[in-house]
Design an enzyme around this catalytic site. Sequence first.
Site, PDB file in Angstrom:
ATOM      1  CG  HIS A  52      42.351  40.426  46.794  1.00 20.03           C
ATOM      2  ND1 HIS A  52      43.371  40.970  47.543  1.00 20.03           N
ATOM      3  CD2 HIS A  52      41.202  40.833  47.392  1.00 20.03           C
ATOM      4  CE1 HIS A  52      42.863  41.673  48.549  1.00 20.03           C
ATOM      5  NE2 HIS A  52      41.552  41.612  48.472  1.00 20.03           N
ATOM      6  NE  ARG A  77      37.270  42.405  44.395  1.00 24.73           N
ATOM      7  CZ  ARG A  77      37.476  41.683  45.504  1.00 24.73           C
ATOM      8  NH1 ARG A  77      36.654  41.825  46.550  1.00 24.73           N
ATOM      9  NH2 ARG A  77      38.454  40.797  45.559  1.00 24.73           N
ATOM     10  CG  ASP A  91      36.890  55.292  28.721  1.00 26.27           C
ATOM     11  OD1 ASP A  91      35.670  55.534  28.801  1.00 26.27           O
ATOM     12  OD2 ASP A  91      37.764  56.174  28.776  1.00 26.27           O
ATOM     13  CD  GLU A 156      35.710  44.550  50.736  1.00 31.95           C
ATOM     14  OE1 GLU A 156      36.372  43.501  50.721  1.00 31.95           O
ATOM     15  OE2 GLU A 156      35.957  45.547  50.022  1.00 31.95           O
ATOM     16  CG  ASP A 182      38.960  42.390  53.211  1.00 32.60           C
ATOM     17  OD1 ASP A 182      40.067  42.358  53.779  1.00 32.60           O
ATOM     18  OD2 ASP A 182      38.833  42.283  51.990  1.00 32.60           O
TER      19      ASP A 182
END
Length: 273
Positions: A52, A77, A91, A156, A182
Amino acid sequence: MPIRVTAEPTFRDVLAGSDRAQIGMWVCSGSPLVAEICAGSGLDWLLIDTEHSPNGLESTLSQLQAVHGYPIVPLVRAPTGERVIVKQLLDLGAQNLLIPMIDTAEQALDMVAAVRYPPHGVRGVGSALARASRWNRIDDYLASANETISLFVQIETTDAVANVSEIAAVDGIDGLFIGPSDLAASMGLLGQQDHPDVVASALRCIRAVTALGKPVGVNAFAPATAERYLAAGASFVLVGADVAILARASEKLAATFIRPTDLAGPGDPRPSY
């Protein structure tokens, strides 16, 4: 001769070695400077958000570099639980991942596979090109990569709450994180993350996960709610966000120094939204 590098302890290791809950904050601005300021705050961990927030691979990399060396653990996240995105984040050197919107044990298993090299998973092999291995300056990275990565998944939805024990029991999932916003939306309580029913569902998850011996975290900006979750056994909690702190603090400055009468006349240059 090149410098040999040792990977930092994972968030899994930090949680296992601590005798208290780990307190953290969101980093959502996309700014390495802000991330570095937050890294020196004295908090335990930061969540660099790409779901977000205006963060891409380059800004996430810059923030990981900015906070490196500070006594704080960064989690990243992912925007979604896609194997390619997980591979890219790993990576570039994200050792600790949080995957949003995991509803089932099968989805959790897929994420475990995404962070592991074959034959135990499906992570693509590009370690010689990647910051994750410090360009092969971490000895025997391919064989030891699992030890340098911790994987957390986010609960969530009502489906995730119903399946929380099965998700927590998946081998390779190092902990669960509850997202009340959520979760509230999935319960028909949009914007009411402190609603008693939402809190009750979060507490149910905390009890279920701790009963299985795994760490569980939660997002809780309201101090009283955070304290309630901590008392219930949450082992890591997010209690603020860089952008929210800036928004509220700047509003407080305006409220302190600008009187309502100052805004009444036609000379106020600020646009009306």
